[in-house]
Design a protein around this motif. Structure first.
Motif, PDB file in Angstrom:
ATOM      1  N   GLY A 225       1.004  -1.415   0.081  1.00  0.00           N
ATOM      2  CA  GLY A 225      -0.129  -0.181  -0.212  1.00  0.00           C
ATOM      3  C   GLY A 225       0.867   1.314   0.048  1.00  0.00           C
ATOM      4  O   GLY A 225       1.765   1.439   0.421  1.00  0.00           O
ATOM      5  N   VAL A 226       0.409   2.397  -0.690  1.00  0.00           N
ATOM      6  CA  VAL A 226       1.167   3.575  -0.510  1.00  0.00           C
ATOM      7  C   VAL A 226       0.878   4.253   0.918  1.00  0.00           C
ATOM      8  O   VAL A 226      -0.336   4.259   1.348  1.00  0.00           O
ATOM      9  CB  VAL A 226       0.169   4.565  -1.589  1.00  0.00           C
ATOM     10  CG1 VAL A 226       0.794   6.097  -1.276  1.00  0.00           C
ATOM     11  CG2 VAL A 226       0.219   4.173  -3.064  1.00  0.00           C
ATOM     12  N   ARG A 227       1.997   4.385   1.349  1.00  0.00           N
ATOM     13  CA  ARG A 227       1.882   4.848   2.761  1.00  0.00           C
ATOM     14  C   ARG A 227       1.668   6.086   3.172  1.00  0.00           C
ATOM     15  O   ARG A 227       2.353   7.217   2.769  1.00  0.00           O
ATOM     16  CB  ARG A 227       3.669   4.643   3.393  1.00  0.00           C
ATOM     17  CG  ARG A 227       4.022   3.264   3.454  1.00  0.00           C
ATOM     18  CD  ARG A 227       5.364   3.076   3.904  1.00  0.00           C
ATOM     19  NE  ARG A 227       5.444   3.501   5.172  1.00  0.00           N
ATOM     20  CZ  ARG A 227       5.490   2.703   6.305  1.00  0.00           C
ATOM     21  NH1 ARG A 227       5.178   1.549   5.997  1.00  0.00           N
ATOM     22  NH2 ARG A 227       5.751   3.163   7.539  1.00  0.00           N
ATOM     23  N   GLU A 265      -1.278   1.181  12.313  1.00  0.00           N
ATOM     24  CA  GLU A 265      -1.442   0.896  10.830  1.00  0.00           C
ATOM     25  C   GLU A 265      -2.594   0.319  10.348  1.00  0.00           C
ATOM     26  O   GLU A 265      -3.185  -0.665  11.114  1.00  0.00           O
ATOM     27  CB  GLU A 265      -0.115   0.145  10.230  1.00  0.00           C
ATOM     28  CG  GLU A 265       1.221   0.638  10.455  1.00  0.00           C
ATOM     29  CD  GLU A 265       2.466  -0.045  10.274  1.00  0.00           C
ATOM     30  OE1 GLU A 265       2.193  -1.084   9.904  1.00  0.00           O
ATOM     31  OE2 GLU A 265       3.624   0.414  10.238  1.00  0.00           O
ATOM     32  N   ALA A 266      -3.076   0.799   9.427  1.00  0.00           N
ATOM     33  CA  ALA A 266      -4.396   0.306   9.033  1.00  0.00           C
ATOM     34  C   ALA A 266      -4.426   0.115   7.298  1.00  0.00           C
ATOM     35  O   ALA A 266      -4.533   1.259   6.845  1.00  0.00           O
ATOM     36  CB  ALA A 266      -5.498   0.951   9.496  1.00  0.00           C
ATOM     37  N   PHE A 275      -3.727   1.391   0.119  1.00  0.00           N
ATOM     38  CA  PHE A 275      -3.145   2.336   1.065  1.00  0.00           C
ATOM     39  C   PHE A 275      -2.870   1.807   2.398  1.00  0.00           C
ATOM     40  O   PHE A 275      -3.481   0.873   2.838  1.00  0.00           O
ATOM     41  CB  PHE A 275      -3.820   3.379   1.083  1.00  0.00           C
ATOM     42  CG  PHE A 275      -4.206   4.664  -0.032  1.00  0.00           C
ATOM     43  CD1 PHE A 275      -3.342   5.471  -0.289  1.00  0.00           C
ATOM     44  CD2 PHE A 275      -5.486   4.141  -0.891  1.00  0.00           C
ATOM     45  CE1 PHE A 275      -3.316   6.142  -1.469  1.00  0.00           C
ATOM     46  CE2 PHE A 275      -5.658   5.050  -1.918  1.00  0.00           C
ATOM     47  CZ  PHE A 275      -4.636   6.005  -2.215  1.00  0.00           C
ATOM     48  N   LEU A 276      -1.593   2.196   2.962  1.00  0.00           N
ATOM     49  CA  LEU A 276      -1.405   1.746   4.253  1.00  0.00           C
ATOM     50  C   LEU A 276      -1.464   3.116   5.151  1.00  0.00           C
ATOM     51  O   LEU A 276      -0.584   3.752   5.145  1.00  0.00           O
ATOM     52  CB  LEU A 276      -0.356   1.106   4.477  1.00  0.00           C
ATOM     53  CG  LEU A 276       0.430   0.557   6.029  1.00  0.00           C
ATOM     54  CD1 LEU A 276      -0.592  -0.328   6.412  1.00  0.00           C
ATOM     55  CD2 LEU A 276       1.691   0.278   6.057  1.00  0.00           C
ATOM     56  N   VAL A 359      -6.284   9.412  -4.337  1.00  0.00           N
ATOM     57  CA  VAL A 359      -6.119   8.613  -5.146  1.00  0.00           C
ATOM     58  C   VAL A 359      -5.251   9.132  -6.343  1.00  0.00           C
ATOM     59  O   VAL A 359      -4.579   8.488  -7.098  1.00  0.00           O
ATOM     60  CB  VAL A 359      -7.650   8.230  -5.897  1.00  0.00           C
ATOM     61  CG1 VAL A 359      -7.488   7.496  -7.119  1.00  0.00           C
ATOM     62  CG2 VAL A 359      -8.317   7.359  -4.636  1.00  0.00           C
ATOM     63  N   ASP A 360      -5.597  10.559  -6.449  1.00  0.00           N
ATOM     64  CA  ASP A 360      -4.611  11.365  -7.687  1.00  0.00           C
ATOM     65  C   ASP A 360      -3.441  11.086  -7.383  1.00  0.00           C
ATOM     66  O   ASP A 360      -2.353  10.861  -8.075  1.00  0.00           O
ATOM     67  CB  ASP A 360      -5.227  12.773  -7.684  1.00  0.00           C
ATOM     68  CG  ASP A 360      -4.453  13.389  -8.708  1.00  0.00           C
ATOM     69  OD1 ASP A 360      -4.656  13.147  -9.809  1.00  0.00           O
ATOM     70  OD2 ASP A 360      -3.750  14.247  -8.413  1.00  0.00           O
ATOM     71  N   LYS A 361      -2.811  11.616  -6.020  1.00  0.00           N
ATOM     72  CA  LYS A 361      -1.347  11.346  -5.643  1.00  0.00           C
ATOM     73  C   LYS A 361      -0.887  10.133  -5.753  1.00  0.00           C
ATOM     74  O   LYS A 361       0.339  10.118  -6.144  1.00  0.00           O
ATOM     75  CB  LYS A 361      -1.280  11.929  -4.226  1.00  0.00           C
ATOM     76  CG  LYS A 361      -1.251  13.520  -4.267  1.00  0.00           C
ATOM     77  CD  LYS A 361      -1.073  13.821  -2.723  1.00  0.00           C
ATOM     78  CE  LYS A 361      -0.868  15.503  -2.850  1.00  0.00           C
ATOM     79  NZ  LYS A 361       0.061  15.918  -3.502  1.00  0.00           N
TER      80      LYS A 361
END
Length: 436
Positions: A225-227, A265-266, A275-276, A359-361
């Motif tokens: 996931g994107v942190r 963390e989730a 995502f994280l 989402v865009d980033k």
């Protein structure tokens, strides 16, 4: 066959396994792979083997006592044109527990057959050259995919996106190596002809192609996931925002400052992207106990490793590059011009806009529609390949250029798995289910 595979001992027997979901199910698919697959099929049917790749309906019998086991669809897939590169058979059974168990028991009683190890079908495909290590890794990622972006990336690599590029590099490096070795062999040791400009240009062209692959996003962002790190002072609304973004009560929320004292963390998927989310201890300059001090130190470390940092403190204190979030907008007077976004987790204000921003980033950090993300192993091997090609361009001595091409070939072997170790291969294929 890779050197490691030659000593694995896994290919000596014919293997079988249930390759579909656990029964009960509408259909249960049992696969058999190995030299005795055809004989096993003959003994289960007591009839002439069906034509290759033609599905036929046959009654399966137990070779031990002749009793009928099931009425099933059969496929005979002789090697090397099969998934494993070996002779294969598929049995499409009625998916009840008793039917499946009886057929597996009958197969286990046949000489030369044994149940498959985890990932052994895929490992045999690798050992016989049907797939390379990159495609094998991608199949494992496809089985584990939980989001659309993970599935898309695994499909690209499993379909050979990287492997095709590697095959092209390998052919060109081998051609250049053979050409250079011939020039060296047929020249006097003290009078080796200098390299022509086309030779160096070819190295430069390959180095450019490798560099474009080196610039691809890391697959860890897709897997883990994107942190996104939520940071700011105590009671800034970080934990409440975390709970709203995940849709569940992940963090404890109280009016007491310092409730969050460690990283929380989730994982969550938003817009098909993994995502994280990481909630952190509140940052402040005052005195605190030892536990709070450790929490603040870990928060600083998490901020340094963030892909996206959401800052919920004073906008002027925001770290460089952070998204300035004006939180608790329902009960504070905030200047919209000072923030990137105003939100109220309690009222839902700005939450949809925040998700769209994330989402865009993330889309800029992840591979595009037809771009594959690469693993740490692949990136390391590509770095070695790029370094070797760059070294070859810089050298004037043909003998040193030949050595750089040897290093390039070794890097390509590492990419495809031909230079892999048995331990690494065991770890990879052990991730797979039994029937894969």
């Amino acid at each position: 066959m890779p050197a490691a595979a030659e000593n694995s001992g896994l290919s000596s027997a014919t293997i079988f396994a249930l390759s579909s979901g656990a029964p009960p199910a509408g259909v249960a698919v049992v696969r058999i792979s190995g030299a005795a697959a055809g004989d096993a099929l003959d003994r289960l049917t007591g009839r002439v083997r069906p034509e290759p790749r033609h599905a036929v309906l046959r009654t399966l019998i137990d070779p031990a006592d002749g009793r009928a086991l099931d009425r099933a669809l059969l496929l005979w897939l002789p090697g090397p044109g099969s998934a494993t590169g070996e002779d294969m058979a598929e049995l499409h059974l009625h998916g009840g527990r008793a039917v499946t168990a009886s057929v597996l028991s009958a197969l286990a009683a046949l000489p030369g057959l044994r149940p498959a190890e985890p990932g052994e079908f895929t490992r045999r495909a690798f050992e016989t050259g049907r797939i390379d290590l990159n495609e094998a890794e991608a199949l494992g990622d496809l089985l584990a995919a939980e989001t659309e972006s993970q599935r898309r990336n695994a499909m690209l690599l499993a379909g050979g996106a990287l492997s095709r590029a590697i095959d092209g590099w390998q052919a060109r490096v081998l051609m250049l190596s053979a050409r250079l070795e011939a020039d060296i062999d047929f020249s006097d040791e003290e009078d080796v002809a200098p390299l022509d400009p086309g030779f160096t240009a070819e190295l430069a062209a390959m180095a450019g192609e490798v560099a474009r692959w080196q610039g691809r996003a890391p697959v860890e962002r897709l897997r883990d996931g994107v942190r996104i790190v939520l940071a700011g002072p105590p009671n800034a609304g970080k934990s409440t925002l975390l709970n709203v973004l995940t849709g569940r009560e992940v963090a404890i929320v109280t009016p007491i400052a310092g409730t969050t004292r460690d990283l929380i963390e989730a994982p969550v998927a938003i817009g098909g992207i993994p995502f994280l989310l990481i909630d952190t201890a509140g940052l402040h300059d005052g005195q605190g106990d030892m536990v709070e001090a450790i929490g603040i130190e870990r928060a600083a470390q998490a901020m340094a490793g963030a892909d996206i940092l959401l800052w919920l403190g004073e906008p002027g204190d925001a770290p460089l590059g952070a998204v300035r979030i004006g939180a608790q907008a329902d009960r504070r007077v905030l200047d919209p011009a000072a923030y990137d976004l105003l939100v109220s987790a309690q009222e839902g204000e700005g939450i949809d806009a925040l998700k769209a921003m994330l989402v865009d980033k993330a889309g800029r950090l992840l591979p595009g529609e037809n771009e594959a993300a690469l693993s740490a192993r692949q990136r390391t091997a590509l770095d070695r390949l790029g370094d070797a090609l760059t070294l070859g361009q810089a050298e004037a001595d043909p003998l040193l250029v030949a050595e750089s091409l040897r290093l390039a070939r070794a890097a390509i072997d590492a990419l495809t798995g031909r230079a892999g170790t048995e331990e690494m291969l065991d770890g990879l294929f052990g991730r797979f289910c039994i029937g894969k």
